[in-house]
Design an enzyme around this catalytic site. Structure first.
Site, short mmCIF file in Angstrom:
data_model
loop_
_atom_site.label_atom_id
_atom_site.label_comp_id
_atom_site.label_asym_id
_atom_site.label_seq_id
_atom_site.Cartn_x
_atom_site.Cartn_y
_atom_site.Cartn_z
N ASP A 243 46.05 88.02 -9.63
CA ASP A 243 46.40 87.55 -10.97
C ASP A 243 45.34 88.02 -11.97
O ASP A 243 44.15 87.74 -11.80
CB ASP A 243 46.50 86.01 -10.96
CG ASP A 243 47.32 85.49 -12.12
OD1 ASP A 243 47.35 86.15 -13.18
OD2 ASP A 243 47.92 84.40 -11.98
N ASP B 72 48.90 88.44 -19.28
CA ASP B 72 48.71 87.72 -18.02
C ASP B 72 49.75 88.27 -17.05
O ASP B 72 50.94 88.22 -17.35
CB ASP B 72 48.92 86.22 -18.32
CG ASP B 72 48.71 85.31 -17.12
OD1 ASP B 72 48.40 85.81 -16.02
OD2 ASP B 72 48.88 84.08 -17.30
N HIS C 10 53.99 80.01 -19.34
CA HIS C 10 53.31 79.35 -20.46
C HIS C 10 53.17 80.31 -21.62
O HIS C 10 53.04 81.51 -21.43
CB HIS C 10 51.90 78.93 -20.00
CG HIS C 10 51.19 80.05 -19.28
ND1 HIS C 10 50.39 80.94 -19.93
CD2 HIS C 10 51.23 80.47 -17.99
CE1 HIS C 10 49.95 81.84 -19.07
NE2 HIS C 10 50.44 81.60 -17.87
N HIS D 217 47.09 78.91 -22.24
CA HIS D 217 48.17 78.00 -21.88
C HIS D 217 48.62 77.16 -23.07
O HIS D 217 47.99 76.19 -23.43
CB HIS D 217 47.73 77.07 -20.74
CG HIS D 217 47.70 77.75 -19.41
ND1 HIS D 217 46.54 78.00 -18.73
CD2 HIS D 217 48.69 78.27 -18.66
CE1 HIS D 217 46.83 78.64 -17.61
NE2 HIS D 217 48.13 78.81 -17.54
N GLU E 141 56.26 83.12 -14.56
CA GLU E 141 55.64 83.35 -13.26
C GLU E 141 56.28 82.53 -12.15
O GLU E 141 55.78 81.47 -11.79
CB GLU E 141 54.13 83.13 -13.31
CG GLU E 141 53.64 81.89 -14.00
CD GLU E 141 52.10 81.86 -14.06
OE1 GLU E 141 51.44 82.22 -13.08
OE2 GLU E 141 51.58 81.49 -15.12
N GLU F 104 54.45 87.85 -11.93
CA GLU F 104 54.25 87.39 -13.31
C GLU F 104 54.19 88.54 -14.30
O GLU F 104 53.56 89.57 -14.03
CB GLU F 104 52.94 86.58 -13.41
CG GLU F 104 52.65 86.08 -14.83
CD GLU F 104 51.40 85.20 -14.91
OE1 GLU F 104 50.51 85.35 -14.05
OE2 GLU F 104 51.32 84.39 -15.85
#
Ligand code: MN
Ligand code: MN
Length: 299
Positions: free
Chosen positions: A85, A96, A158, A166, A191, A284
């Protein structure tokens, strides 16, 4: 499309995608987790990005938030199911992205990895203004359960923003009944986490991802010098290795983190294993909602 920081989001996404692919090439049986983590972070910096959060490599039943300490001696082993990640920011604008890698020789994790990827692709394909977040969750849930797995319910996508990882909207991995509406210009990550176990994760001990949630006056010089370094991360999550990189010693860092924790301004993100020790896979991407769909920045 009037999105503040559009070009920066795109650049961060491109760098995150390159770093993710670079990382996939490094994750091999026998390689050290801390080495690989360090190399990926250096790659992000060399590409002109900054670290939006510490690179995390979580194995098997750990869904997320495992991050190597400076002394981490663990290595990748045969049959490991590896989640990588990666978070990048450019001028604060965040990307992200995550991928799952199968270190078995007989591709035994193919199905669970494919399921997380397909759930992500399906979710991305239905994103557009006017859709409800629960509908995205429902699409993920349908694909995941049709393959005999469970979506992880207490993790999800998010919103991201400038120096923010977030925020709203929350994108569930199942139909959680939330009727919040997706709007043009929103930027968020989706994700899907796919579990062969409970589909619920819990917080384990020993966090090595932290966030400082405020400032308080501190007398101790040692703690003050560490806080000064942490302040440079501008409220984004950080890890011990970054403070070592800044020239601080491990005992000094540990002392200071403990003190900051006692002040009540240290948020900890411990590793998150599946409640029933089921294997967990993740995929993700970050995207920007356009007039009639979305643009994936981390493709
Ligand atoms: Mn992520
Ligand atoms: Mn995320």
């Amino acid at each position: 499309m009037a999105v503040e920081g559009l070009e920066q989001y795109r650049k961060a996404g491109k760098i995150a995608s390159q770093a993710r692919q670079f990382g996939v090439g490094l994750i091999k049986i026998g390689a050290s987790l801390s080495d690989v983590t360090e190399q990926i972070e250096q790659k992000i910096l060399s590409l002109g990005g900054e670290l939006a959060f510490p690179t995390q490599i979580s194995l098997n039943e750990i869904a997320a938030h495992y991050c190597s300490t400076p002394e981490d001696k663990s290595v990748f082993k045969e049959d490991d199911l590896v989640k990588l990640d990666v978070g990048v920011h450019v001028d604060g604008y965040v990307a992200d992205t995550a991928v799952t890698i199968d270190l078995s020789k007989d591709h035994k994790h193919d199905k669970i990895i494919k399921t997380s990827k397909e759930a992500l692709q399906k979710a991305i394909s239905i994103v557009k203004p006017g859709i409800k977040t629960r509908e995205i969750g429902k699409a993920i849930q349908e694909i995941v359960t049709s393959q005999g797995f469970a979506p992880v319910r207490n993790l999800g996508g998010h919103g991201v923003g400038r120096f923010m990882i977030h925020g709203p909207p929350a994108i569930p991995n199942y139909d959680n009944g939330d009727n919040s509406m997706i709007e043009e210009g929103m930027v968020f990550a989706i994700e899907p986490f796919v579990s062969a176990g409970a589909g619920i994760v819990y917080e384990r001990e020993n966090a090595n991802v932290f966030m400082m949630t405020g400032m308080k006056p501190v007398r101790n010089m040692m703690t003050r010098s560490v806080m000064k370094e942490i302040d440079k991360f501008k409220g984004l999550p950080f890890t011990e290795r970054w403070l070592v990189r800044a020239g601080l010693s491990v005992p000094k860092i540990n002392f200071a983190l403990n003190e900051i924790d006692n002040l009540g301004i240290l948020k900890k993100f411990p590793p998150l294993p599946d409640k029933n020790k089921g294997l967990v896979s993740q995929a993700e991407h970050t995207l920007i909602v356009t007039k009639d769909g979305c643009e994936v920045t981390t493709e």
